[in-house]
Design an enzyme around this catalytic site. Structure first.
Site, PDB file in Angstrom:
ATOM      1  N   HIS A 174     -10.454 -28.172  29.802  1.00 49.49           N
ATOM      2  CA  HIS A 174      -9.031 -27.785  30.141  1.00 49.49           C
ATOM      3  C   HIS A 174      -8.324 -28.872  30.077  1.00 49.49           C
ATOM      4  CE1 HIS A 174      -6.045 -27.142  33.145  1.00 49.49           C
ATOM      5  NE2 HIS A 174      -6.103 -25.788  32.921  1.00 49.49           N
ATOM      6  N   GLY A 184      -4.151 -19.885  36.674  1.00 43.48           N
ATOM      7  CA  GLY A 184      -2.752 -19.743  36.420  1.00 43.48           C
ATOM      8  C   GLY A 184      -2.025 -21.052  35.986  1.00 43.48           C
ATOM      9  N   HIS A 222      -6.126  -8.991  34.365  1.00 43.58           N
ATOM     10  CA  HIS A 222      -6.116 -10.458  34.771  1.00 43.58           C
ATOM     11  C   HIS A 222      -5.397 -10.562  36.227  1.00 43.58           C
ATOM     12  CE1 HIS A 222      -6.798 -12.213  30.488  1.00 43.58           C
ATOM     13  NE2 HIS A 222      -7.321 -11.120  30.435  1.00 43.58           N
ATOM     14  N   GLU A 281      -7.682  -8.689  23.728  1.00 41.02           N
ATOM     15  CA  GLU A 281      -6.831  -8.826  24.652  1.00 41.02           C
ATOM     16  C   GLU A 281      -5.249  -8.586  24.321  1.00 41.02           C
ATOM     17  OE1 GLU A 281      -7.406 -12.420  26.759  1.00 41.02           O
ATOM     18  OE2 GLU A 281      -5.494 -13.199  26.716  1.00 41.02           O
TER      19      GLU A 281
END
Ligand code: FAD
Length: 303
Positions: free
Chosen positions: A166, A122, A91, A31
């Site tokens: 998360h 996001g 992305h 990445e």
């Protein structure tokens, strides 16, 4: 682990990441983030040139907060598609965009030859812990973006996963419900947030499989080269650094020894993950090749 990936027979031009993951070879991928200036651009391309001979399954380029890097993400992924042998994934987030703007970014990706997208909600401009407010005429959750792209067609779809949950999820089970919903909406693979305990990754995989979802989940690997920075970032994104790992790093004072320990810890995690059946490894490179290659060396991955 061999430093090569064999495209599946149904691979289209540019390469379908989902097809490669289905082919069953352990995948590895890198990445990058969109560079902010010329020096950053040079550093990124240096890293890409150094890593290209390892023939990763794909490389991904992130999308800056609030779409601020939109043009750079389009330009860099397009150049990777045109000028290298690598398969790029771009992305895309929902932050600050109406649906029409999201469609326009997807058009730009398609025009640039990008066939794989990582679809994310996001974070708010104020940071990952700030309350989320959707943009008028935009989308609220990543699953809605997945539905939109699935209906449009033309892209393989990746989504985010969180081994420790998360930070805004009510529980690990609620978090797994969200990932399962993203898979049912059309996501073909997931990539995780950085984490440091293999058990957190396997716990997530088990929760998702328990929901009848066989989505490949690629673990995201970030070596600890600067403990303070990783702990700060971890607090924001909900990743903890376990006490035994902190102790292993803190027993060194020499920066070289600290780096070697961080690389060693990451390599051990990679081995545990592959031994336990992870479909591959996704490296957060920070636009540098050195740390990833040091981990490869420990794993005996060669060009
Ligand atoms: P979602 O899946 O929408 O989840 C967001 C929150 O909403 C979670 O708490 C979830 O539990 C909750 N939720 C979701 N659906 C529902 C529902 N139906 N009802 C109630 N609650 C729900 N950020 C960037 O800005 N650019 C990038 O390029 C980028 N790349 C990333 C790559 C990876 C591999 C990862 C792991 C993260 C990346 N991020 C990036 C960060 C990401 O945008 C944030 O972690 C963001 O807070 C969550 O995005 P998501 O796609 O997981 O959102």
């Amino acid at each position: 682990m061999a430093a090569q990936s064999s495209p599946a027979p149904d691979d289209g031009p540019g390469g379908s990441i989902a097809a490669r993951l289905r082919a069953g070879e352990p995948s590895f991928s890198f990445e990058f983030f969109p560079p902010k200036d010329e020096a950053g651009e040079a550093q990124l391309w240096q890293a890409i040139e150094t890593l290209e001979p390892y023939q990763p399954t794909f490389v991904s380029v992130t999308y800056g907060a609030g779409g601020t890097t939109r043009d750079t993400t389009v330009r860099v992924t397009g150049r990777i598609a045109r000028e290298t042998s690598l398969t790029p994934m771009a992305h895309l987030t929902c932050v600050g965009h109406t649906v029409a703007e999201i469609e326009a970014v997807l058009d730009s990706y398609a025009d640039a030859g990008v066939e794989n997208v990582m679809l994310l909600r996001g974070d708010p401009h104020e940071g990952p812990r700030a309350p989320w407010t959707p943009t008028a005429g935009g989308l609220t959750y990543a699953a809605e973006l997945v539905e939109l792209v699935k209906a449009r067609g033309g892209f393989d779809i990746g989504v985010a996963a969180f081994p420790e949950g998360h930070p805004s999820a009510a529980s690990l089970d609620a978090d797994a419900d969200v990932l399962a919903a993203k898979a049912r909406a059309g996501a073909q693979f997931a990539i995780t947030q950085m984490f440091f305990r293999a058990s957190d990754y396997f716990g997530l995989v088990e929760r998702v499989r328990g929901r009848g979802v066989d989505l490949p989940i690629l673990p995201g690997i970030m070596p600890i080269l600067n403990l303070a920075a990783i702990r700060r970032q971890g607090e924001l994104i909900g990743t903890s650094v376990p006490a035994d790992i902190v102790a292993r790093i803190e027993r060194h004072e020499d920066p070289k020894a600290i780096r070697a320990e961080g690389i060693g810890i990451a390599a051990e995690l990679c081995e545990q993950l592959l031994d336990g059946g992870a479909p591959g490894l996704h490296f957060y490179t920070l636009n540098r090749s050195t740390a990833t290659l040091e981990i490869f060396d420990r794993l005996n991955v060669r060009v």
